[in-house]
Design a protein around this motif. Structure first.
Motif, mmCIF file in Angstrom:
data_model
loop_
_atom_site.group_PDB
_atom_site.id
_atom_site.type_symbol
_atom_site.label_atom_id
_atom_site.label_comp_id
_atom_site.label_asym_id
_atom_site.label_seq_id
_atom_site.Cartn_x
_atom_site.Cartn_y
_atom_site.Cartn_z
ATOM 1 N N GLY A 114 -3.587 70.299 77.378
ATOM 2 C CA GLY A 114 -3.901 69.003 76.730
ATOM 3 C C GLY A 114 -2.467 68.398 76.184
ATOM 4 N N TYR A 115 -2.612 67.438 75.322
ATOM 5 C CA TYR A 115 -1.341 66.754 74.732
ATOM 6 C C TYR A 115 -1.659 66.266 73.398
ATOM 7 N N LEU A 116 -0.768 66.079 72.570
ATOM 8 C CA LEU A 116 -0.998 65.225 71.277
ATOM 9 C C LEU A 116 0.172 64.071 71.192
ATOM 10 N N ASP A 117 -0.353 63.152 70.924
ATOM 11 C CA ASP A 117 0.756 61.820 70.477
ATOM 12 C C ASP A 117 1.165 61.752 69.124
ATOM 13 N N VAL A 118 2.292 62.206 68.916
ATOM 14 C CA VAL A 118 2.912 62.291 67.542
ATOM 15 C C VAL A 118 3.819 61.244 67.169
ATOM 16 N N THR A 119 3.454 60.550 65.926
ATOM 17 C CA THR A 119 4.344 59.412 65.683
ATOM 18 C C THR A 119 5.562 60.113 64.786
ATOM 19 N N VAL A 120 6.458 59.852 65.275
ATOM 20 C CA VAL A 120 8.069 60.495 64.729
ATOM 21 C C VAL A 120 8.594 59.209 63.703
ATOM 22 N N PRO A 121 8.805 59.750 62.508
ATOM 23 C CA PRO A 121 9.624 58.707 61.875
ATOM 24 C C PRO A 121 11.217 58.673 62.290
ATOM 25 N N LEU A 122 11.600 57.295 62.064
ATOM 26 C CA LEU A 122 13.017 57.235 62.493
ATOM 27 C C LEU A 122 13.859 56.915 61.345
ATOM 28 N N ALA A 123 15.251 57.122 61.219
ATOM 29 C CA ALA A 123 15.990 56.786 60.095
ATOM 30 C C ALA A 123 15.984 55.513 59.531
ATOM 31 N N ASP A 124 15.717 54.458 60.692
ATOM 32 C CA ASP A 124 15.794 53.115 60.218
ATOM 33 C C ASP A 124 14.393 52.642 59.775
ATOM 34 N N GLY A 125 13.547 53.437 59.380
ATOM 35 C CA GLY A 125 12.241 53.144 58.892
ATOM 36 C C GLY A 125 11.050 52.860 59.890
ATOM 37 N N GLY A 126 11.391 52.614 61.138
ATOM 38 C CA GLY A 126 10.515 52.374 62.090
ATOM 39 C C GLY A 126 10.000 53.870 62.659
ATOM 40 N N SER A 127 9.200 53.850 63.756
ATOM 41 C CA SER A 127 8.855 55.239 64.342
ATOM 42 C C SER A 127 8.709 55.158 65.722
ATOM 43 N N GLU A 128 8.571 56.195 66.536
ATOM 44 C CA GLU A 128 8.523 56.330 68.007
ATOM 45 C C GLU A 128 7.188 57.327 68.159
ATOM 46 N N VAL A 129 6.564 56.998 69.202
ATOM 47 C CA VAL A 129 5.509 58.055 69.602
ATOM 48 C C VAL A 129 5.831 58.840 70.531
ATOM 49 N N VAL A 130 6.095 60.107 70.664
ATOM 50 C CA VAL A 130 6.410 61.301 71.553
ATOM 51 C C VAL A 130 4.956 61.950 71.957
ATOM 52 N N ARG A 131 4.813 62.131 72.955
ATOM 53 C CA ARG A 131 3.583 62.985 73.603
ATOM 54 C C ARG A 131 4.228 64.311 73.771
ATOM 55 N N VAL A 132 3.442 65.392 73.044
ATOM 56 C CA VAL A 132 3.932 66.835 73.168
ATOM 57 C C VAL A 132 2.739 67.469 73.909
ATOM 58 N N GLY A 133 3.132 67.661 75.015
ATOM 59 C CA GLY A 133 2.117 68.714 75.946
ATOM 60 C C GLY A 133 1.812 69.835 75.041
ATOM 61 N N ILE A 134 0.251 70.167 75.542
ATOM 62 C CA ILE A 134 -0.372 71.449 74.910
ATOM 63 C C ILE A 134 -0.543 72.373 75.984
ATOM 64 N N GLU A 135 0.122 73.555 76.028
ATOM 65 C CA GLU A 135 -0.021 74.517 76.931
ATOM 66 C C GLU A 135 -1.430 75.382 77.036
ATOM 67 N N ARG A 136 -1.740 75.768 75.946
ATOM 68 C CA ARG A 136 -3.066 76.331 75.682
ATOM 69 C C ARG A 136 -3.302 76.266 74.260
ATOM 70 N N VAL A 137 -4.517 76.547 73.706
ATOM 71 C CA VAL A 137 -5.139 77.043 72.447
ATOM 72 C C VAL A 137 -5.748 78.338 72.612
ATOM 73 N N HIS A 138 -5.589 79.121 72.083
ATOM 74 C CA HIS A 138 -6.318 80.371 72.386
ATOM 75 C C HIS A 138 -6.686 81.151 70.999
ATOM 76 N N MET A 139 -7.552 82.023 70.948
ATOM 77 C CA MET A 139 -8.110 82.726 69.626
ATOM 78 C C MET A 139 -7.710 84.116 69.665
ATOM 79 N N GLU A 140 -7.238 84.563 68.387
ATOM 80 C CA GLU A 140 -7.154 86.013 68.193
ATOM 81 C C GLU A 140 -7.449 86.203 66.726
ATOM 82 N N GLU A 141 -7.066 87.635 66.391
ATOM 83 C CA GLU A 141 -7.527 87.850 64.859
ATOM 84 C C GLU A 141 -6.241 88.052 64.165
ATOM 85 N N ASP A 142 -6.345 87.676 62.740
ATOM 86 C CA ASP A 142 -5.000 87.963 61.913
ATOM 87 C C ASP A 142 -4.971 89.353 61.801
#
Ligand code: ADP
Ligand code: MG
Ligand code: ZN
Length: 501
Positions: A114-142
């Protein structure tokens, strides 16, 4: 130890690659494979049973609510949902894992790619969108929780004895693993932080976890490597159990600086886990790859495969709530504000607060003004988050309303905020107790005004000459005499009436 390099300097020779593994405790009522409660903070070892204690002869049963939460997370992260997958047994001997293995997922995760689009704040007050790829989401027990007593550092080394609490053992955990994130350069630490924040917000809006980082319900392992531009990725280190947004950013920053120093000196990076230290923001070595355990994974023989019905998955897809990114876009449009203003709200963590303030009846402009101005300053001074100031959206809406009605001016409103934050009660109670209402009663104002006119002959002469700016001195004197509680606009009217006579 090799010299540290500044991030800017490091970036002139190396490109960072990061990868994040986030563990989230699901907010299910019962544990992953048994019926024990999951409430936080119980007396040690009171929320346990034969299954989560790994007693012989006990058998696990999968928690349907945990599967449902994980599928919803996978869908929110644009993943494919497996039609058939199995749990795996991860074998290791450690006192916080009573079965001496952990039920996890290994090569057959429930959600992938999958992926998640992330809004990253920039030093000048603006922002940039970076797409972070998701390899997997899995379950386990703590696992359970160990407390080492007697040593100076709370670590096992030097401790007199260790205590173990199995209440946490068997609580459902979801692990979300990103694909390697490349090409972000100096933004890498901010991307790591923004990604974890975005993930946290998604989890909250899905209602699958309360994600309280301070209680350890969200933990992050941060992988970092460096390589010269155009070269294959370098060897990564994995900084374990970083447990605040700020720490994620600091841990990535530290590793970039440290690894650049090692590479500059002609050294090579050892593939290892590392520990992050909150106090000074450094990392130190943990286990190296050579010492890493061989977990001898194999399919868990005590559990059936998980085969979610595609119709059920489709139903879960159509019932996903509006996710944070979509909600923010909608609010920006609704409030009619610029990208810059919206970014400032996001960076300040104020979107939800402003939304709730508007819902409590305030105008969006007033809501933004107070949260971004006075309240942000107060939060910064006290080193707390906006939401922890002790001032609620309803309080802000009420104070904005009192300003709108002319009962308060901005200066008095600030004192009311101060009182509410100090726990003196509701805005109305603070106004009453501190006597903060604006004086708009003409008799009281005229008395103060006449004194001010008598004491400021120069200004009076100038006003009579048509230099209306000189009114400021007289209005100022009236404000002073009324301890800031005069309605300045009314004083001005009265002054001009008086002199016009
Ligand atoms: P492990 O079990 O060793 O922790 P995982 O596959 O669970 O391995 O996680 C490894 C993480 O490291 C993933 O997020 C992956 O994207 C990331 N990663 C892999 N290679 C690199 C690299 N060269 N530099 C930085 N991160 C990497
Ligand atoms: Mg890992
Ligand atoms: Zn149990």
């Amino acid at each position: 130890m090799t010299a540290m390099v500044t991030v800017d300097d490091a970036l002139t020779r190396y490109e960072p690659v990061i990868g994040l593994e986030v563990h989230v405790e699901l907010g299910t009522v019962s544990k992953m494979f048994c019926g024990c409660p999951t409430t936080f903070g119980g007396e040690p070892n009171t929320q346990v049973c034969p299954v989560c204690l790994g007693l012989p002869g006990s058998l696990p049963v999968v928690n349907r609510a945990a599967i449902e939460s994980t599928i919803r997370m996978g869908l929110a992260l644009n993943c494919d949902i497996a039609e058939w997958c199995r749990f795996a047994r991860k074998n290791y001997f450690y006192p916080d894992m009573p079965k001496d293995y952990q039920i996890s997922q290994y090569d057959e995760p429930l959600c992938t790619d999958g992926y998640l689009d992330v809004t990253v704040p920039l030093a000048d007050g603006g922002s940039e969108v970076v797409r972070v790829g998701i390899e997997r989401v899995h379950m386990e027990e703590d696992t359970g929780k160990l407390t080492h007593t007697g040593g100076a550092t709370g670590r096992i080394h030097g401790a007199d004895y260790s205590l173990v609490d199995y209440n946490r053992a068997g609580i459902p955990l979801v692990e979300i693993v990103t694909k390697p994130v490349t090409g972000t350069g100096g933004l890498a630490p901010a991307v790591a932080r923004a990604y974890v924040a975005a993930l946290r917000d998604i989890m909250r809006s899905l209602g699958v976890s309360d994600v309280r980082m301070e209680e350890g319900s969200l933990r992050c392992d941060a992988n970092v490597s460096l390589a010269p531009p155009g070269q294959p990725w370098g060897t990564r280190t994995e900084t374990k159990n970083v447990n605040s947004l700020r720490s994620v950013e600091r841990a990535v920053t530290f590793e970039i600086r440290r690894q650049a120093g090692v590479l500059d000196a002609g050294g090579h990076i050892v593939q290892e886990t590392r520990h992050f230290h909150e106090d000074d923001g450094t990392t130190t070595p943990g286990r190296s790859k050579e010492e890493a355990e061989d977990y001898r994974y194999f399919p868990e023989p005590d559990l059936l495969p998980v085969a979610p019905d595609p119709a059920w998955v489709d139903e879960l897809r159509t019932t996903l709530p509006e996710l944070p990114a979509a909600r923010r876009a909608r609010l920006q449009e609704q409030w009619g504000i610029s990208d810059f203003d919206m970014d400032s709200l996001i960076n300040a963590g104020a979107v939800e607060l402003v939304e709730a303030t508007v819902a409590a009846g305030a105008d969006q402009g007033a809501a933004r003004k107070w949260w971004m101005g006075e309240l942000s300053r107060a939060a910064k001074d006290r080193g707390v988050e906006l939401a922890e100031l002790g001032v609620t959206p309803a309080d802000v809406a009420r104070i904005a309303d009192l300003v709108g009605q002319g009962t308060l001016n901005d200066k008095l409103a600030r004192l009311v905020f101060e009182g509410v934050a100090a726990g003196e009660g509701s805005p109305d109670e603070v106004v009453a107790a501190r006597g903060l209402e604006l004086v708009s009663d003409d008799t009281a104002l005229l008395a103060a005004l006449d004194d001010a006119i008598a004491a400021n002959e120069d200004a009076v002469a100038k006003i009579r000459d048509g230099k209306v700016q000189a009114a400021g001195a007289i209005i100022g004197a009236v404000m002073k005499a009324t301890r800031g509680q005069a309605d300045a606009a009314r004083v001005r009217e009265l002054l001009l009436e008086r002199l016009g006579e």
